[in-house]
Motif scaffolding. Structure first.
Motif, short mmCIF file in Angstrom:
data_model
loop_
_atom_site.label_atom_id
_atom_site.label_comp_id
_atom_site.label_asym_id
_atom_site.label_seq_id
_atom_site.Cartn_x
_atom_site.Cartn_y
_atom_site.Cartn_z
N ARG A 1 6.24 7.98 14.17
CA ARG A 1 5.41 8.71 13.21
C ARG A 1 5.99 8.58 11.80
NH1 ARG A 1 4.61 14.42 16.54
NH2 ARG A 1 3.98 13.47 18.53
N ARG A 2 7.33 8.64 11.72
CA ARG A 2 7.97 8.51 10.41
C ARG A 2 7.65 7.15 9.79
NH1 ARG A 2 14.54 8.62 9.38
NH2 ARG A 2 14.48 8.01 7.17
N CYS B 1 4.99 5.36 10.25
CA CYS B 1 3.60 5.38 9.79
C CYS B 1 3.50 6.08 8.43
CB CYS B 1 2.71 6.09 10.81
SG CYS B 1 2.52 5.20 12.38
N ARG B 2 4.19 7.21 8.30
CA ARG B 2 4.16 7.95 7.02
C ARG B 2 4.75 7.11 5.89
NH1 ARG B 2 5.79 12.30 10.44
NH2 ARG B 2 7.96 11.99 9.83
N GLU B 3 5.89 6.45 6.18
CA GLU B 3 6.53 5.65 5.14
C GLU B 3 5.68 4.45 4.74
OE1 GLU B 3 10.31 4.72 6.84
OE2 GLU B 3 11.21 6.67 6.32
N LEU C 1 2.39 4.22 4.82
CA LEU C 1 1.27 4.70 4.01
C LEU C 1 1.74 5.06 2.60
CD1 LEU C 1 -1.76 5.37 4.22
CD2 LEU C 1 -1.11 7.72 4.77
N ALA C 2 2.93 5.67 2.52
CA ALA C 2 3.46 6.04 1.20
C ALA C 2 3.76 4.81 0.35
CB ALA C 2 4.73 6.88 1.39
N ASP D 1 -4.46 12.99 2.13
CA ASP D 1 -4.16 12.18 0.95
C ASP D 1 -5.45 11.49 0.55
OD1 ASP D 1 -3.23 10.53 -1.00
OD2 ASP D 1 -1.55 9.71 0.14
N MET E 1 -3.33 6.85 8.31
CA MET E 1 -2.43 6.78 9.47
C MET E 1 -3.03 7.60 10.60
SD MET E 1 0.80 9.17 8.35
CE MET E 1 0.57 10.82 7.66
N HIS F 1 -1.58 9.31 14.38
CA HIS F 1 -0.58 9.51 15.42
C HIS F 1 -0.75 10.90 16.02
CE1 HIS F 1 1.72 12.04 12.65
NE2 HIS F 1 1.69 11.06 11.76
N LEU G 1 -0.69 14.37 13.95
CA LEU G 1 -1.73 14.80 13.02
C LEU G 1 -2.59 15.90 13.64
CD1 LEU G 1 -3.14 11.48 11.49
CD2 LEU G 1 -1.64 13.13 10.38
#
Length: 528
Positions: A270-271, A273-275, A277-278, A321, A331, A333, A336
């Motif tokens: 999950r981390r 995926c967040r990174e 997208l960022a 976002d 993202m 996962h 969410l």
């Protein structure tokens, strides 16, 4: 209507509800469901095997029988609930998961597999009117530790229930069906191995895509030479900390230039995926047109307007976002909120989200077909250690590549890593189909549930009915046959070589000593 309605008239009526003709394997599966105690369908992802489940739901509604649809994931349960709600109406469909309970007494109820297992133990009366149970992703029997739940359901469910098992392509579907037949009665099988959309695999090295397989199924020369050059470089830099061979941003840009969008970009955390997208947001990636941005805005506004609580709507607005979403990036996962996942799924299905960064849960039945799937890492944590992807896991991840009726070819992109040899990737890409092996292991929860409703001697018998025990018995039968053959051969050897007229030339012990000496000589030759 009654259960005695002629099956063919029901099949014709079901066909009339569809905008396309049924595939031959779908017709075969439906006819076998009518003639047997259930059916097991083994077919590739996106091939249309869910239509058999749709027929069971339709038949149940037409004959006043209840139907339960089980899935391994809450996200998949939520999606199927929405699908059937749109198809049959709110009053006819219910949902039971760990998060939601909506209309649980409806004729059609979607639930997670564990919920059905708990129902069988704690409230079996609620299953008296249930005629059909759909086990989606039944190959989960191979999963540790959850696979035992599927086995418990098949063994313990009331005998009047018909099962529809939907599985990814597996090599031993016949063995699974034979075991199910022992528990439930005659279970028919339907197997399809050909994908509805051709899959073309690519290996990404230094952010460029190279074909992984040629027309003969081998590795193309250019791809092999490039991989060997990369391996040589990796070896020379083996003492240094090696950077990744591929970078997210150039890979996404290659996907756009090659017209491989929309794409699912699998990242196994999950981390991660967040990174990802960022990073895309920071670098200003924009993959949508002005018209598509307007459609995304309208869809988002319409969904927020459906929320009555102003504070809840504001919470979702803050969690979203919105600007990145407008640019066609998102993202998906398990962490969410369901509302956000549903929004991403809806926009992706409409082709408005161009790249979704997702964990592997998205490969398990959720309807989000894409033109391309990207595997960012060829190693995955399996609960104990990081291990390379198996052939079955790779097939599952690539299953979403290629939208039926839209894309003539689906694309699967594997990002090469410094410590993964191209031969291992090739083996997984060309390997055999997944083989389901039971991971059945009695747990304290299972034992206590069984002892609440059965005497100890019955519990032992129920344990012996597991798929794991069945596989061991089948294997033992094969070993018994081998043992019988070996004993016969030994008897022949003893009769022909050890028993001449008069004293025997040697005994069994001297013959064993001779074979051991031969093995030692062979070992010494190898060492020399």
């Amino acid at each position: 209507m009654s259960e005695a309605v002629a099956p063919q008239s029901l099949i014709d009526a079901f066909q009339a509800t569809l905008p396309w003709p049924l595939d031959p394997f779908q017709v075969e599966a439906i006819e076998k469901l009518e003639a047997h105690q259930g059916v097991l369908v083994s077919a590739p992802t996106s091939s249309g095997k869910t239509v058999i489940a749709d027929y069971a739901v339709f038949r149940g509604l037409e004959t006043n029988a209840r139907t339960i649809y089980t899935t391994p994931l809450k996200a998949l349960s939520n999606q199927k609930y929405r699908d059937y709600q749109r198809l049959h109406g709110e009053g006819y469909v219910g949902l039971v998961t760990g998060e939601n309970t909506i209309n649980p007494g409806a004729p059609v109820v979607v639930m997670t597999t564990e919920i059905l297992r708990n129902l069988i133990y704690e409230d079996p009366q609620r299953l008296e009117q249930v005629r059909y149970v759909i086990l989606d992703e039944v190959h989960y029997i191979d999963d540790f530790p959850r696979g035992a739940v599927w086995e418990e359901i098949i063994i313990q469910a009331p005998p009047h229930i018909k099962f529809i098992g939907l599985s990814a392509t597996i090599s031993n579907f016949q063995e699974v069906a034979e075991w199910m037949s022992l528990q439930r009665g005659d279970i028919a099988t339907v197997s399809v191995t050909k994908r509805p959309v051709e899959l073309r695999l690519w290996l990404a090295m230094r952010n460029e895509f190279y074909p992984l397989l040629d027309e003969q199924g081998g590795i193309p020369r250019e791809t092999r030479q490039r991989a060997q050059a990369e391996t040589a470089t990796d070896y020379r830099l083996s003492q240094l900390r090696r950077p990744p061979e591929n970078d997210l941003l150039p890979v996404v840009e290659r996907l756009r230039r090659r017209e491989f969008l929309p794409a699912i970009y699998f990242i196994f955390s999950r981390r991660g995926c967040r990174e990802a997208l960022a990073r895309c947001a920071v670098h200003g990636f924009d993959l949508t047109t002005d018209a598509e941005k307007a459609q995304i805005d309208a869809a988002l506004r319409a969904r927020l307007e459906q929320i009555e609580d102003a504070d809840e709507a504001e919470l979702y607005r803050n969690l979203l976002d919105g600007e990145t979403l407008r640019r066609g990036l998102a993202m998906h996962h398990a962490g969410l909120l369901p509302y956000l996942k549903e929004l991403v799924e809806e926009l992706f299905q409409r082709g408005l989200i161009k790249v979704v960064f997702a964990t592997e849960t998205l490969s398990l039945g959720i309807h989000m077909p894409a033109r391309a799937c990207v595997v960012s890492s060829f190693t995955k944590f399996d609960g104990r250690d990081f291990a390379p992807l198996t052939s079955g896991e790779l097939t599952q991840l690539m299953g979403r590549a290629g939208r039926r009726g839209i894309d003539p070819i689906g694309h699967g992109v594997i990002l090469k890593e410094p410590d993964i040899d191209i031969g291992r990737v090739y083996e997984a890409a060309t390997g055999e189909e997944m083989t389901v092996e039971s991971k059945f292991a009695p747990t304290y929860n299972m034992a206590l549930n069984l002892l609440r409703y059965h005497p100890p001697e019955e519990v032992d018998l129920l344990m012996e009915r597991s798929f794991g025990q069945y596989q061991k018995q089948v294997a033992r039968r094969g070993l018994d046959d081998r043992l019988t053959n070996l004993r016969q051969r030994l008897a022949d050897v003893v009769a022909s070589r050890f028993h001449a007229e008069g004293e025997p030339c040697c005994t069994a012990s001297t013959f064993s000593a001779f074979t051991r000496a031969e093995e030692e000589i062979a070992s010494l030759r190898v060492r020399m």
